[in-house]
Design an enzyme around this catalytic site. Structure first.
Site, PDB file in Angstrom:
ATOM      1  N   GLY A  47       8.332  -5.857   1.364  1.00  0.00           N
ATOM      2  CA  GLY A  47       7.151  -6.012   2.225  1.00  0.00           C
ATOM      3  C   GLY A  47       5.909  -6.352   1.432  1.00  0.00           C
ATOM      4  O   GLY A  47       5.111  -7.210   1.818  1.00  0.00           O
ATOM      5  N   CYS A  48       5.731  -5.679   0.307  1.00  0.00           N
ATOM      6  CA  CYS A  48       4.537  -5.901  -0.523  1.00  0.00           C
ATOM      7  C   CYS A  48       4.558  -7.300  -1.136  1.00  0.00           C
ATOM      8  O   CYS A  48       3.514  -7.930  -1.282  1.00  0.00           O
ATOM      9  CB  CYS A  48       4.438  -4.827  -1.604  1.00  0.00           C
ATOM     10  N   THR A  49       5.747  -7.780  -1.468  1.00  0.00           N
ATOM     11  CA  THR A  49       5.884  -9.126  -2.026  1.00  0.00           C
ATOM     12  C   THR A  49       5.534 -10.171  -0.962  1.00  0.00           C
ATOM     13  O   THR A  49       4.775 -11.103  -1.224  1.00  0.00           O
ATOM     14  CB  THR A  49       7.308  -9.341  -2.568  1.00  0.00           C
ATOM     15  N   ALA A  52       1.702 -10.070  -0.452  1.00  0.00           N
ATOM     16  CA  ALA A  52       0.974 -10.627  -1.600  1.00  0.00           C
ATOM     17  C   ALA A  52       1.149 -12.144  -1.677  1.00  0.00           C
ATOM     18  O   ALA A  52       0.180 -12.878  -1.899  1.00  0.00           O
ATOM     19  CB  ALA A  52       1.446  -9.969  -2.896  1.00  0.00           C
TER      20      ALA A  52
END
EC number: 1.11.1.24
Length: 159
Positions: A47-49, A52
């Site tokens: 999710g963070c990838t 970002a």
């Protein structure tokens, strides 16, 4: 955790933190320009990838609107640097290991997984205007849609 939740229109809490690329980020140093502060749980997770990389892709458009993007996680700098390099993230990713900044913004919250409760980072973002006031707040952000939401709000802010 602070008892009161940060509201739109309130002054954004200031901070100074170490960030990727040997940078130091500070809200006071960015006064006079809009800033997106986005809080994410952990570097190099799916999710963070997505989030970002979506913001990195939108960076040229956000930059034309004068918007600075800063990602903030509780990770220490080495994994943050690795994450930034792996995905070519040009905007600063700041390290908040004692979650003081996250607490000031109300993003260090009780979470629950498989019935176990623990404290962790809520995926939230704050659009801070040129005067240092919170213009928009997104809580429990959906990583895939976030860059488009930010771009739209930044366009409105730019007028």
């Amino acid at each position: 955790m602070s008892g009161q939740e940060l509201q739109e229109g309130a002054a954004a809490p200031d901070f100074t933190m170490p960030a990727s690329g040997g940078r130091t980020v500070s809200l006071a140093a960015l006064k006079g320009q809009p800033v997106l502060l986005y809080f994410y749980p952990k570097a190099d997770t799916p999710g963070c990838t997505k989030q970002a990389c979506g913001l990195q892709e939108a960076l040229p458009q956000l930059g034309r609107l004068g918007l600075t993007v800063i990602g903030i996680s509780p990770d220490k700098l080495p994994p943050i640097e690795k994450f930034a390099q792996k995905f070519g993230l040009e905007f600063p990713l700041a390290s908040d290991p004692d979650h003081k900044v996250a607490e000031a913004y109300g993003t260090w919250v009780e979470k629950s997984m498989y019935g176990r409760k623990y404290m962790g980072m809520e995926r939230s973002s704050f659009l801070v205007d040129a005067e240092g006031k919170v213009a928009r707040i997104w809580r429990k952000v959906k990583p895939e849609a976030h860059a488009a939401q930010v771009l739209e709000a930044a366009r409105q802010l730019a007028g």
